[in-house]
Design a protein around this motif. Structure first.
Motif, PDB file in Angstrom:
ATOM      1  N   GLU A  59     -68.340 -47.389  -6.690  1.00  0.00           N
ATOM      2  CA  GLU A  59     -68.155 -48.072  -7.751  1.00  0.00           C
ATOM      3  C   GLU A  59     -69.053 -49.017  -8.488  1.00  0.00           C
ATOM      4  N   VAL A  66     -69.018 -44.955 -10.789  1.00  0.00           N
ATOM      5  CA  VAL A  66     -67.900 -44.171 -10.858  1.00  0.00           C
ATOM      6  C   VAL A  66     -66.892 -45.230 -11.723  1.00  0.00           C
ATOM      7  N   ASP A  69     -60.652 -45.768 -12.384  1.00  0.00           N
ATOM      8  CA  ASP A  69     -59.706 -44.835 -12.787  1.00  0.00           C
ATOM      9  C   ASP A  69     -59.925 -43.124 -12.312  1.00  0.00           C
ATOM     10  N   GLU A  70     -61.289 -43.067 -11.943  1.00  0.00           N
ATOM     11  CA  GLU A  70     -61.613 -41.638 -11.769  1.00  0.00           C
ATOM     12  C   GLU A  70     -62.063 -41.644 -10.185  1.00  0.00           C
ATOM     13  N   SER A  73     -59.495 -39.407  -8.000  1.00  0.00           N
ATOM     14  CA  SER A  73     -59.634 -38.084  -8.112  1.00  0.00           C
ATOM     15  C   SER A  73     -60.891 -37.256  -7.681  1.00  0.00           C
ATOM     16  N   ASP A  74     -61.955 -38.115  -8.070  1.00  0.00           N
ATOM     17  CA  ASP A  74     -63.444 -37.486  -7.557  1.00  0.00           C
ATOM     18  C   ASP A  74     -63.462 -37.348  -6.178  1.00  0.00           C
TER      19      ASP A  74
END
Length: 191
Positions: A59, A66, A69-70, A73-74
């Motif tokens: 982050e 990143v 909110d992603e 998922s990543d």
């Protein structure tokens, strides 16, 4: 030696043992057993660090940046791919150990974990950089934790006590990793 120990205890249903004593197999020194416990500790530290501290660096705008909110998922995709690679290595694990020997595979596993974690701050993209490093760390963990040193080092009658020691070192590794992550978190500015 083990035969003498068994002869002395045959027919004796009340074998007296020291509570925390571990009977080692012939040729295994206490130092060997301690190294097994140390490897258990280090593997746990790496697993905990990989799982927890990775979120901070991913982050961080100075590294991977990143969006929150992603991130889940990543990470899900990356973890699934890394575990897929781990499954493939697992299929050949016995052959790898039999071909190269336990010491070499163990050292390769420790080196993979160290290199993979050490290089995480050197890159800034999830794909392919972090993905490759995550695969390297996962394979290192597999190589290190999959070596069956405990049963080879300890006499059958003492596997329970040896397992208790290993679990204790797992706990200690987890505690140290969480403490380090907490301390490192205090140095990282909030975004």
């Amino acid at each position: 030696d083990r035969e003498d120990l068994l002869e002395k205890h045959e027919g004796n249903t009340e074998v007296k043992r020291k509570p925390w004593y571990v009977g080692l197999n012939p040729g295994i020194s206490p130092f060997n057993f301690f190294c097994f416990l140390l490897i258990t500790f280090l593997t746990t530290v790496v697993i905990e660090t990989k799982l927890n501290f990775a979120m901070y660096i991913l982050e961080d705008p100075n590294f991977y940046n990143v969006p929150k909110d992603e991130l889940a998922s990543d990470m899900g995709k990356i973890n699934a791919i890394a575990e897929g690679a781990n499954i493939i290595v697992s299929l050949f694990f016995g052959v790898i150990v039999d071909t190269f020997g336990r010491k070499i595979v163990l050292m390769l596993g420790l080196a993979s974990m160290a290199i993979g974690l050490g290089l995480v701050p050197c890159f800034h993209t999830l794909y392919p950089a972090y993905l490759i490093l995550r695969i390297i760390v996962s394979i290192g963990i597999k190589l290190t934790s999959g070596i069956p040193l405990g049963p080879d080092y300890v006499q059958t009658d003492f596997l329970g006590v040896a397992s208790a020691y290993a679990i204790g070192f797992n706990f200690l590794g987890s505690f140290v990793a969480q403490t380090l992550i907490f301390k490192l978190n205090t140095f990282i500015p909030s975004q």
